[in-house]
Design a protein around this motif. Structure first.
Motif, PDB file in Angstrom:
ATOM      1  N   VAL A 215     -11.743 -12.290  87.952  1.00 33.40           N
ATOM      2  CA  VAL A 215     -12.289 -12.922  89.420  1.00 33.40           C
ATOM      3  C   VAL A 215     -12.659 -14.278  89.092  1.00 33.40           C
ATOM      4  O   VAL A 215     -12.235 -15.418  90.149  1.00 33.40           O
ATOM      5  CB  VAL A 215     -13.244 -11.835  89.869  1.00 33.40           C
ATOM      6  N   MET A 216     -13.416 -14.735  88.256  1.00 34.50           N
ATOM      7  CA  MET A 216     -14.062 -15.912  87.953  1.00 34.50           C
ATOM      8  C   MET A 216     -12.642 -16.865  87.693  1.00 34.50           C
ATOM      9  O   MET A 216     -12.522 -18.031  88.262  1.00 34.50           O
ATOM     10  CB  MET A 216     -15.113 -16.003  86.692  1.00 34.50           C
ATOM     11  N   TRP A 217     -11.735 -16.466  86.925  1.00 38.02           N
ATOM     12  CA  TRP A 217     -10.639 -17.241  86.703  1.00 38.02           C
ATOM     13  C   TRP A 217      -9.763 -17.651  87.847  1.00 38.02           C
ATOM     14  O   TRP A 217      -9.477 -18.707  87.932  1.00 38.02           O
ATOM     15  CB  TRP A 217      -9.717 -16.603  85.498  1.00 38.02           C
ATOM     16  N   GLY A 218      -9.894 -16.590  88.941  1.00 37.88           N
ATOM     17  CA  GLY A 218      -9.168 -16.806  89.973  1.00 37.88           C
ATOM     18  C   GLY A 218      -9.767 -17.917  90.945  1.00 37.88           C
ATOM     19  O   GLY A 218      -9.169 -18.462  92.001  1.00 37.88           O
ATOM     20  N   SER A 219     -11.095 -18.311  90.788  1.00 41.57           N
ATOM     21  CA  SER A 219     -12.021 -19.304  91.438  1.00 41.57           C
ATOM     22  C   SER A 219     -11.246 -20.514  91.296  1.00 41.57           C
ATOM     23  O   SER A 219     -11.443 -21.468  92.036  1.00 41.57           O
ATOM     24  CB  SER A 219     -13.419 -19.303  91.408  1.00 41.57           C
ATOM     25  N   HIS A 220     -10.637 -20.920  90.118  1.00 41.84           N
ATOM     26  CA  HIS A 220     -10.149 -22.138  89.772  1.00 41.84           C
ATOM     27  C   HIS A 220     -11.017 -23.510  89.961  1.00 41.84           C
ATOM     28  O   HIS A 220     -10.908 -24.455  89.952  1.00 41.84           O
ATOM     29  CB  HIS A 220      -9.022 -22.602  90.542  1.00 41.84           C
ATOM     30  N   ASP A 221     -12.618 -22.833  89.321  1.00 42.16           N
ATOM     31  CA  ASP A 221     -13.446 -24.156  88.985  1.00 42.16           C
ATOM     32  C   ASP A 221     -13.347 -24.458  87.708  1.00 42.16           C
ATOM     33  O   ASP A 221     -12.896 -23.611  86.543  1.00 42.16           O
ATOM     34  CB  ASP A 221     -14.809 -23.345  89.127  1.00 42.16           C
ATOM     35  N   VAL A 222     -13.613 -25.764  87.464  1.00 40.75           N
ATOM     36  CA  VAL A 222     -13.675 -26.497  86.187  1.00 40.75           C
ATOM     37  C   VAL A 222     -14.975 -26.785  85.799  1.00 40.75           C
ATOM     38  O   VAL A 222     -15.862 -27.044  86.477  1.00 40.75           O
ATOM     39  CB  VAL A 222     -12.618 -27.449  86.160  1.00 40.75           C
ATOM     40  N   HIS A 223     -15.282 -26.984  84.443  1.00 39.89           N
ATOM     41  CA  HIS A 223     -16.614 -27.332  83.877  1.00 39.89           C
ATOM     42  C   HIS A 223     -16.282 -28.026  82.600  1.00 39.89           C
ATOM     43  O   HIS A 223     -15.343 -27.714  81.735  1.00 39.89           O
ATOM     44  CB  HIS A 223     -17.262 -26.064  83.770  1.00 39.89           C
ATOM     45  N   VAL A 224     -17.279 -28.773  82.290  1.00 43.91           N
ATOM     46  CA  VAL A 224     -17.183 -29.464  81.091  1.00 43.91           C
ATOM     47  C   VAL A 224     -18.605 -29.374  80.499  1.00 43.91           C
ATOM     48  O   VAL A 224     -19.602 -29.806  81.150  1.00 43.91           O
ATOM     49  CB  VAL A 224     -17.012 -30.944  81.124  1.00 43.91           C
TER      50      VAL A 224
END
Length: 286
Positions: A215-224
């Motif tokens: 589910v989290m992968w499907g949000s397409h949010d990115v982070h460094v």
């Protein structure tokens, strides 16, 4: 990773997050989409609806930097999201075979870097790659993450530990925040290295074994990962609130040195000293 699908889903997810009011656009009547319409994004970016539709269908091949900049501005992308978009555009260029051959060399921890990590006995420290694999750690770093290193199924990978080991939900006091950061970091790396087979295998494994990851992968949010405060609940010393610094090595290895520290004269500092004493006397995590 299918870059066309990633481009399409990323652009749609960013478009859905922006309201017309946030974009300074007038609204008329009832809307059937949660965010901006394609035509509104096209107008904000200064391109035709047909051209933007092509982009949102995943075709970034040959797109100029000026168009990418306009698109990033229209979608209000932050620095990490903007870099991810550029990585996706670069991945649309060379043939997959050429890109794959560029990724055959796996970075290793240089002896000088290992000495630096070992030379900080009072601070938990480890070396991590962009897939969140822990490649080297000093004794206090291994003591801090003792549950991860004790679990052979984790492979010393922070994302596997977070999603596949039940102890992680107790260990990370802010588990959901940490989990989203881990997913976002893997998403960034997937944009940078879309033909990395080990990364694809890791994402596939986590998607299969963890509904939450999927589910989290499907949000397409990115982070460094950069600096942050980590709140941990260690099984031996209890609660720890530590400052985390993540320092990327100045080369092409993609490796980072992660170091935790506690502010002076705090309970966390006392707990770290206790953990260091325990790891030194038991020898279980060296």
């Amino acid at each position: 990773m299918d870059t066309r699908d990633a481009v399409s889903a990323f652009l749609r997810s960013r478009r859905d997050k922006i309201t017309p009011e946030q974009a300074g656009l007038p609204t008329y009547g009832q809307r059937r989409v949660p965010g901006l319409r394609r035509g509104e994004v096209a107008a904000l970016a200064g391109v035709s609806v047909e051209y933007y539709t092509r982009l949102e269908r995943g075709n970034l091949k040959g797109v100029s930097d000026s168009v990418l900049d306009a698109l990033a501005h229209a979608l209000r992308l932050d620095d990490t999201e903007r870099t991810y978009l550029y990585d996706l555009a670069r991945a649309a260029g060379p043939a997959p075979g050429a890109r794959a051959r560029q990724r055959t060399v796996r970075p290793t921890v240089r002896p000088s870097v290992a000495r630096i990590v070992e030379g900080m006995p009072e601070l938990p420290a480890y070396v991590m790659n962009n897939r969140l694999d822990t490649l080297a750690a000093n004794p206090l770093g291994r003591a801090l993450y003792s549950e991860m290193f004790a679990d052979p199924t984790c492979g010393a990978n922070v994302a596997r530990f977070a999603f596949l080991n039940p102890a992680a939900r107790r260990f990370y006091t802010d588990w959901e925040r940490m989990a989203r950061f881990a997913v976002g970091a893997l998403r960034v790396e997937a944009g940078r290295s879309p033909y990395d087979r080990e990364l694809s295998n890791l994402i596939g494994e986590l998607s299969t074994l963890s509904d939450t990851f999927r589910v989290m992968w499907g949000s397409h949010d990115v982070h460094v990962f950069r600096e942050s405060t980590k709140r941990l609940n260690h099984p031996l010393v209890g609660d720890l609130e530590l400052d985390q610094e993540t320092m990327s090595l100045p080369d092409e290895s993609g490796l980072s040195v992660v170091v935790y520290s506690a502010p002076p004269e705090t309970a966390a500092e006392d707990h770290l000293k206790l953990l260091a004493s325990w790891s030194a006397t038991t020898g279980l995590v060296t």
